[in-house]
Design a protein around this motif. Structure first.
Motif, short mmCIF file in Angstrom:
data_model
loop_
_atom_site.label_atom_id
_atom_site.label_comp_id
_atom_site.label_asym_id
_atom_site.label_seq_id
_atom_site.Cartn_x
_atom_site.Cartn_y
_atom_site.Cartn_z
N UNK A 150 0.76 -1.24 0.00
CA UNK A 150 0.00 0.00 0.00
C UNK A 150 0.79 1.29 0.00
N UNK A 151 2.11 1.22 0.09
CA UNK A 151 2.88 2.45 0.05
C UNK A 151 2.88 3.06 -1.34
N UNK A 152 3.49 4.24 -1.44
CA UNK A 152 3.57 4.88 -2.74
C UNK A 152 3.81 6.37 -2.61
N UNK A 153 3.59 7.04 -3.73
CA UNK A 153 3.80 8.49 -3.83
C UNK A 153 2.44 9.17 -3.91
N UNK A 154 2.26 10.20 -3.10
CA UNK A 154 0.98 10.91 -3.07
C UNK A 154 1.26 12.39 -2.82
N UNK A 155 0.39 13.23 -3.30
CA UNK A 155 0.54 14.66 -3.05
C UNK A 155 0.03 14.99 -1.64
N UNK A 156 0.54 16.08 -1.12
CA UNK A 156 0.08 16.55 0.19
C UNK A 156 -1.44 16.73 0.17
N UNK A 157 -2.05 16.28 1.26
CA UNK A 157 -3.51 16.32 1.35
C UNK A 157 -4.18 15.05 0.88
N UNK A 158 -3.42 14.19 0.25
CA UNK A 158 -3.97 12.95 -0.27
C UNK A 158 -4.05 11.86 0.78
N UNK A 159 -4.42 10.67 0.32
CA UNK A 159 -4.62 9.53 1.22
C UNK A 159 -3.94 8.29 0.68
N UNK A 160 -3.57 7.43 1.59
CA UNK A 160 -3.05 6.11 1.27
C UNK A 160 -3.54 5.14 2.34
N UNK A 161 -3.64 3.88 1.97
CA UNK A 161 -3.95 2.85 2.95
C UNK A 161 -2.89 1.76 2.89
N UNK A 162 -2.31 1.49 4.04
CA UNK A 162 -1.33 0.42 4.18
C UNK A 162 -2.00 -0.82 4.75
N UNK A 163 -1.53 -1.97 4.29
CA UNK A 163 -2.03 -3.25 4.81
C UNK A 163 -0.86 -4.10 5.27
N UNK A 164 -1.11 -4.91 6.26
CA UNK A 164 -0.08 -5.83 6.77
C UNK A 164 -0.79 -7.10 7.19
N UNK A 165 -0.44 -8.20 6.54
CA UNK A 165 -1.07 -9.48 6.83
C UNK A 165 -0.05 -10.42 7.45
N UNK A 166 -0.41 -10.98 8.59
CA UNK A 166 0.44 -11.95 9.27
C UNK A 166 -0.03 -13.36 8.93
N UNK A 167 0.94 -14.21 8.62
CA UNK A 167 0.61 -15.60 8.30
C UNK A 167 1.60 -16.53 8.97
N UNK A 168 1.26 -17.79 8.97
CA UNK A 168 2.12 -18.78 9.60
C UNK A 168 1.31 -19.63 10.54
N UNK A 169 2.01 -20.29 11.44
CA UNK A 169 1.32 -21.16 12.39
C UNK A 169 1.96 -21.05 13.76
N UNK A 170 1.19 -21.41 14.75
CA UNK A 170 1.74 -21.49 16.10
C UNK A 170 1.89 -20.15 16.80
N UNK A 171 1.10 -19.15 16.38
CA UNK A 171 1.20 -17.87 17.06
C UNK A 171 -0.18 -17.28 17.28
N UNK A 172 -0.25 -16.45 18.31
CA UNK A 172 -1.46 -15.69 18.61
C UNK A 172 -1.08 -14.22 18.66
N UNK A 173 -1.81 -13.42 17.90
CA UNK A 173 -1.50 -11.98 17.84
C UNK A 173 -1.79 -11.32 19.18
N UNK A 174 -0.81 -10.54 19.65
CA UNK A 174 -1.01 -9.71 20.84
C UNK A 174 -1.27 -8.28 20.40
N UNK A 175 -0.33 -7.69 19.67
CA UNK A 175 -0.52 -6.35 19.11
C UNK A 175 0.02 -6.34 17.69
N UNK A 176 -0.52 -5.44 16.89
CA UNK A 176 0.03 -5.14 15.58
C UNK A 176 0.11 -3.64 15.46
N UNK A 177 1.18 -3.17 14.88
CA UNK A 177 1.36 -1.73 14.81
C UNK A 177 2.14 -1.31 13.60
N UNK A 178 2.12 -0.01 13.38
CA UNK A 178 2.88 0.61 12.30
C UNK A 178 3.88 1.58 12.92
#
Length: 119
Positions: A8-36
């Motif tokens: 979701x990153x990229x180049x945008x003009x001031x005043x614009x919008x972007x949306x970042x996504x982050x997907x966790x995958x794998x096994x044997x874990x439980x999410x406690x926190x996710x952050x940017x």
């Protein structure tokens, strides 16, 4: 066993919008926190926004009211909606997962995605 995929990153003009996504995958874990986090050239990495497993959130003062963190718990995915972007938001944005593996908490970082805001 844990992987993070950012998008979701990229180049945008001031005043614009972007949306970042982050997907966790794998096994044997439980999410406690996710952050940017972000790191601009010559500066330390800083927290942008964080969401806990219970749904509570934290924001840096510099982005509060402009950025919104949300999640899809079923997909272990976190989003960062960034509105009213400013040139000072330019940085590499990193997703960080804190997870429980059954015997300890651990952190895992994504590879980072560049956000550039032009004036």
């Amino acid at each position: 066993q844990v992987q993070l995929e950012e998008s979701g990153g990229g180049l945008v003009q001031a005043g614009g919008s972007l949306r970042l996504s982050c997907a966790a995958s794998g096994s044997g874990f439980t999410v406690n926190t996710m952050g940017w986090y972000r790191q601009a050239p010559g500066k330390q990495r800083e927290l942008v926004a964080l969401i806990r497993s219970g749904g509570s959130t934290n924001y840096a003062d510099s982005v509060r009211g402009r950025f919104t963190i949300s999640r899809d718990s079923a997909q272990n995915t976190v989003y960062l909606q960034m509105n009213s972007l400013k040139p000072e938001d330019t940085a590499v944005y990193y997703c960080k997962l804190n997870y429980w593996s059954g015997y300890k908490f651990s952190d895992y970082w994504g590879q980072g995605t560049q956000v550039t805001v032009s004036s």
